[in-house]
Scaffold this active site. Structure first.
Site, PDB file in Angstrom:
ATOM      1  CG  HIS A   8      -2.030  -1.014   1.068  1.00  0.00           C
ATOM      2  ND1 HIS A   8      -3.045  -1.131   1.992  1.00  0.00           N
ATOM      3  CD2 HIS A   8      -2.282  -1.953   0.123  1.00  0.00           C
ATOM      4  CE1 HIS A   8      -3.870  -2.095   1.624  1.00  0.00           C
ATOM      5  NE2 HIS A   8      -3.420  -2.614   0.487  1.00  0.00           N
ATOM      6  CD  GLU A  27      -2.312   4.088   3.144  1.00  0.00           C
ATOM      7  OE1 GLU A  27      -3.488   4.194   3.524  1.00  0.00           O
ATOM      8  OE2 GLU A  27      -1.932   3.318   2.243  1.00  0.00           O
ATOM      9  CB  CYS A  55      -6.404  -1.076   4.972  1.00  0.00           C
ATOM     10  SG  CYS A  55      -4.647  -1.536   5.063  1.00  0.00           S
ATOM     11  CB  CYS A 109      -2.133   1.335   6.057  1.00  0.00           C
ATOM     12  SG  CYS A 109      -1.517   0.561   4.532  1.00  0.00           S
TER      13      CYS A 109
END
Length: 161
Positions: free
Chosen positions: A80, A82, A118, A121
């Site tokens: 991801h 992040e 999410c 993250c």
């Protein structure tokens, strides 16, 4: 007199540019980490270094399996945005920082009004020492989340045992 854009949209525009490097076929995300008006790192979602991206393969495993958004992340090839931004920075530089996040639909390019991190993250953001997340929800609209809220409202705890 010139009217300057606010800092939130300035940094969100940069995160929006970063997402153009995304290789996800479902959703493109861009993230930047900023502390004291200095960009510490950037990240976008894509396969780990050296592995083939979904865009290279021509398919998304989760899409092929008809897995709804937000579920079964372990089947996704991507890291991801992040997480990639956090990986690229030193923790000492992230303590007290703000993460700016923008998401777009990969097929239409439309902004994702429900952009948020999410649960995986969120855990990384908490451990990195980042204190605030600013997520774009419209062309000039955004939400600001104090990371302390994620600590207090622990989404990894079951609601009933």
């Amino acid at each position: 007199m010139d009217v300057r854009m606010n800092k939130e949209n300035y940094y969100l525009d940069i995160a929006d540019a970063v997402l153009e490097r995304s290789t996800c076929m479902r959703r493109k995300y861009g993230a930047i980490i900023v502390r004291s008006d200095e960009i510490i790192s950037t990240g976008y979602n894509g396969a780990p270094r050296g592995r083939k991206n979904c865009s290279d393969l021509g398919y998304c495993t989760r899409e092929a399996m008809q897995i709804p958004s937000g579920e079964r992340y372990e089947l996704c090839r991507s890291v991801h945005a992040e997480a990639n931004a956090i990986i690229s920075a030193s923790r000492r530089d992230m303590i007290g920082a703000t993460l700016y996040l923008v998401g777009r639909d990969a097929k239409t390019g439309e902004l994702l009004a429900d952009t948020t991190s999410c649960s995986m993250c969120r855990r990384q953001i908490i451990n990195a020492g980042i204190v605030k997340v600013v997520a774009r929800t419209g062309e000039d609209d955004f939400t600001i989340t104090n990371v302390d809220e994620w600590i207090l409202k622990d989404d990894s705890m079951p609601s009933k045992i």
